[in-house]
Structures are given as structure tokens and as C-alpha cells.
Scaffold this motif. Structure first.
Motif, PDB file in Angstrom:
ATOM      1  N   ASN A  31       0.817  -1.224   0.000  1.00 15.44           N
ATOM      2  CA  ASN A  31       0.000   0.000   0.000  1.00 15.44           C
ATOM      3  C   ASN A  31       0.846   1.268   0.000  1.00 15.44           C
ATOM      4  O   ASN A  31       0.553   2.221   0.717  1.00 15.44           O
ATOM      5  CB  ASN A  31      -0.977   0.015   1.170  1.00 15.44           C
ATOM      6  N   VAL A  32       1.891   1.279  -0.813  1.00 14.95           N
ATOM      7  CA  VAL A  32       2.715   2.481  -0.965  1.00 14.95           C
ATOM      8  C   VAL A  32       1.999   3.395  -1.949  1.00 14.95           C
ATOM      9  O   VAL A  32       1.720   3.001  -3.074  1.00 14.95           O
ATOM     10  CB  VAL A  32       4.127   2.142  -1.496  1.00 14.95           C
ATOM     11  N   GLU A  33       1.677   4.593  -1.514  1.00 13.73           N
ATOM     12  CA  GLU A  33       1.008   5.537  -2.405  1.00 13.73           C
ATOM     13  C   GLU A  33       2.049   6.208  -3.289  1.00 13.73           C
ATOM     14  O   GLU A  33       2.860   7.004  -2.825  1.00 13.73           O
ATOM     15  CB  GLU A  33       0.219   6.580  -1.620  1.00 13.73           C
ATOM     16  N   ASN A  34       2.010   5.852  -4.548  1.00 16.51           N
ATOM     17  CA  ASN A  34       2.969   6.370  -5.516  1.00 16.51           C
ATOM     18  C   ASN A  34       2.208   7.192  -6.546  1.00 16.51           C
ATOM     19  O   ASN A  34       1.440   6.656  -7.333  1.00 16.51           O
ATOM     20  CB  ASN A  34       3.707   5.207  -6.191  1.00 16.51           C
ATOM     21  N   GLN A  35       2.431   8.487  -6.549  1.00  8.89           N
ATOM     22  CA  GLN A  35       1.753   9.384  -7.492  1.00  8.89           C
ATOM     23  C   GLN A  35       2.468   9.448  -8.842  1.00  8.89           C
ATOM     24  O   GLN A  35       1.975  10.075  -9.767  1.00  8.89           O
ATOM     25  CB  GLN A  35       1.668  10.804  -6.911  1.00  8.89           C
ATOM     26  N   SER A  36       3.616   8.814  -8.951  1.00  6.20           N
ATOM     27  CA  SER A  36       4.400   8.887 -10.185  1.00  6.20           C
ATOM     28  C   SER A  36       4.054   7.778 -11.160  1.00  6.20           C
ATOM     29  O   SER A  36       4.517   7.787 -12.288  1.00  6.20           O
ATOM     30  CB  SER A  36       5.893   8.813  -9.866  1.00  6.20           C
ATOM     31  N   SER A  37       3.301   6.817 -10.757  1.00  9.70           N
ATOM     32  CA  SER A  37       2.949   5.610 -11.502  1.00  9.70           C
ATOM     33  C   SER A  37       4.160   4.687 -11.563  1.00  9.70           C
ATOM     34  O   SER A  37       5.311   5.125 -11.410  1.00  9.70           O
ATOM     35  CB  SER A  37       2.432   5.902 -12.914  1.00  9.70           C
ATOM     36  N   ALA A  38       3.903   3.416 -11.773  1.00  7.66           N
ATOM     37  CA  ALA A  38       5.000   2.454 -11.865  1.00  7.66           C
ATOM     38  C   ALA A  38       5.902   2.793 -13.050  1.00  7.66           C
ATOM     39  O   ALA A  38       7.124   2.627 -12.979  1.00  7.66           O
ATOM     40  CB  ALA A  38       4.452   1.037 -11.992  1.00  7.66           C
ATOM     41  N   LEU A  39       5.321   3.292 -14.135  1.00  7.90           N
ATOM     42  CA  LEU A  39       6.145   3.703 -15.284  1.00  7.90           C
ATOM     43  C   LEU A  39       7.048   4.868 -14.906  1.00  7.90           C
ATOM     44  O   LEU A  39       8.227   4.895 -15.270  1.00  7.90           O
ATOM     45  CB  LEU A  39       5.261   4.118 -16.464  1.00  7.90           C
ATOM     46  N   GLY A  40       6.519   5.837 -14.188  1.00  3.42           N
ATOM     47  CA  GLY A  40       7.307   6.994 -13.782  1.00  3.42           C
ATOM     48  C   GLY A  40       8.451   6.616 -12.868  1.00  3.42           C
ATOM     49  O   GLY A  40       9.572   7.119 -13.007  1.00  3.42           O
ATOM     50  N   THR A  41       8.194   5.709 -11.941  1.00  3.00           N
ATOM     51  CA  THR A  41       9.249   5.286 -11.018  1.00  3.00           C
ATOM     52  C   THR A  41      10.300   4.448 -11.744  1.00  3.00           C
ATOM     53  O   THR A  41      11.489   4.574 -11.466  1.00  3.00           O
ATOM     54  CB  THR A  41       8.657   4.533  -9.815  1.00  3.00           C
ATOM     55  N   ALA A  42       9.875   3.612 -12.688  1.00  2.00           N
ATOM     56  CA  ALA A  42      10.840   2.840 -13.481  1.00  2.00           C
ATOM     57  C   ALA A  42      11.741   3.796 -14.277  1.00  2.00           C
ATOM     58  O   ALA A  42      12.952   3.571 -14.389  1.00  2.00           O
ATOM     59  CB  ALA A  42      10.117   1.872 -14.402  1.00  2.00           C
ATOM     60  N   LEU A  43      11.173   4.859 -14.803  1.00  2.00           N
ATOM     61  CA  LEU A  43      11.962   5.864 -15.516  1.00  2.00           C
ATOM     62  C   LEU A  43      12.925   6.563 -14.554  1.00  2.00           C
ATOM     63  O   LEU A  43      14.102   6.773 -14.878  1.00  2.00           O
ATOM     64  CB  LEU A  43      11.052   6.892 -16.184  1.00  2.00           C
ATOM     65  N   PHE A  44      12.450   6.919 -13.375  1.00  2.00           N
ATOM     66  CA  PHE A  44      13.293   7.561 -12.364  1.00  2.00           C
ATOM     67  C   PHE A  44      14.494   6.673 -12.037  1.00  2.00           C
ATOM     68  O   PHE A  44      15.641   7.143 -11.977  1.00  2.00           O
ATOM     69  CB  PHE A  44      12.452   7.855 -11.122  1.00  2.00           C
ATOM     70  N   LEU A  45      14.250   5.373 -11.859  1.00  2.15           N
ATOM     71  CA  LEU A  45      15.345   4.441 -11.587  1.00  2.15           C
ATOM     72  C   LEU A  45      16.340   4.397 -12.746  1.00  2.15           C
ATOM     73  O   LEU A  45      17.556   4.356 -12.534  1.00  2.15           O
ATOM     74  CB  LEU A  45      14.794   3.031 -11.343  1.00  2.15           C
ATOM     75  N   ALA A  46      15.830   4.386 -13.971  1.00  4.64           N
ATOM     76  CA  ALA A  46      16.707   4.366 -15.146  1.00  4.64           C
ATOM     77  C   ALA A  46      17.575   5.623 -15.179  1.00  4.64           C
ATOM     78  O   ALA A  46      18.773   5.551 -15.485  1.00  4.64           O
ATOM     79  CB  ALA A  46      15.888   4.245 -16.421  1.00  4.64           C
TER      80      ALA A  46
END
Length: 173
Positions: free
Chosen positions: A123-138
Motif C-alpha cells: 500500500n505504498v502511495e505512488n503518485q508517479s505511476s509504476a512507469l514513472g518510477t521505473a523511468l526515475f530508476l533508469a
């Protein structure tokens, strides 16, 4: 297979405007959209789903991981098969990765899957979406050995940073 978009906010509108939608959208549903269509796609209230065949595929366009989890559960409760209730990233991931690699940013589909599952499980509230966080990691990986830095602006409850830090820690970074 018949595809229905659920949600007509910024993610949906940007993807439709850019002609990146990889399926023919029969219609979209949204309880806040003003108007009857968006760029030729009819938009109805969610009550329209009551008469939709349960074999249809619903693609949920939401940036918030907890909203996704809630909507998915609601659609499953209404009789839609779990395999047919998807996050928009599930549909766009391959295309997203190809576009970023062409820009020199290698993104890992495994990061997307990890972030999506971790958000749902804990239940981690992520406003960046999984795609956004994957991009952030990249981006973090891409700048790791360059002396450059990446800053996230506009943090909301820290879900993106928390998931990125967790993924990097598990990776050994």
C-alpha cells in the motif's frame, strides 16, 4: 478484444494526443470528465460498465497506485476477470521501453513489475505511476557514474523515492 479506458485525466489525454494508444478504444469512462468525447473517443459515466460484457478489457488510467488497486478490486467485484483489468502501464510498457532506449535511457521492465507489485502489496502511495518510477530508476542508474545528479521535485508522500530506494537497495546500490 474490446478495450475500455477507465479514467480520462492527464495520462489518458497525453497518450491519446500523442497517438500512443496501442489498441482501439471502444469508449472511456470517467465520473469527472466534462463533455461527451475526447479526440473521437466517446466518454461516459462509469455506470455504462454495468452493461459492458465481462469479457471486455478495462485499462485503468490512473497515476496513483492506491487508486489503481481500489479500482481494480471494484471492477473484479463487478465481475470483470482480474486478467482483463489492467494498469495502463501494462499495455504501454514495451512501447515505453523502446522509445526510451532510442533516447539512450535503458529502462528495465523488471523494475516496472517490481514497483507495481510492491506498491500493491505494501500500500505504498505512488503518485508517479509504476512507469514513472521505473523511468526515475533508469535516470538514477544512467547518472550514477557521471558525477551528475537527479532531483525529484514535487514529492507527494515520498512513494516514488521510497520505491526507488528499495529497488536500488535490493540491487546492491
Amino acid at each position: 478484444m474490446r478495450h475500455i479506458a477507465f479514467g480520462t485525466g492527464g495520462a489518458f489525454q497525453n497518450i491519446v494526443r500523442a497517438k500512443l494508444l496501442p489498441f482501439k478504444c471502444a469508449y472511456a469512462v470517467d465520473d469527472q470528465f466534462q463533455g461527451s468525447s475526447f479526440l473521437g473517443i466517446p466518454v461516459y459515466r462509469p455506470a455504462k460498465l454495468e452493461i459492458e460484457p465481462r469479457s471486455s478489457r478495462l485499462v485503468l488510467f490512473t497515476m496513483n497506485s492506491l487508486v489503481f488497486k481500489s479500482l481494480k478490486a471494484k471492477m473484479i467485484d463487478q465481475g470483470f476477470a482480474a486478467d482483463n483489468v489492467l494498469y495502463y502501464g501494462d499495455i504501454l510498457l514495451r512501447q515505453f521501453c523502446e522509445r526510451l532506449v532510442s533516447q539512450g535511457i535503458p529502462i528495465r521492465p523488471s523494475d516496472y513489475e517490481f514497483i507495481k507489485k510492491t506498491s500493491e502489496t505494501f500500500n505504498v502511495e505512488n503518485q508517479s505511476s509504476a512507469l514513472g518510477t521505473a523511468l526515475f530508476l533508469a535516470l538514477l542508474r544512467d547518472t550514477r557514474n557521471t558525477g551528475a545528479a537527479v532531483a525529484e521535485l514535487g514529492i507527494f508522500r515520498g512513494g516514488n523515492v521510497l520505491l526507488s530506494a528499495l529497488a536500488a537497495t535490493l540491487e546492491g546500490d
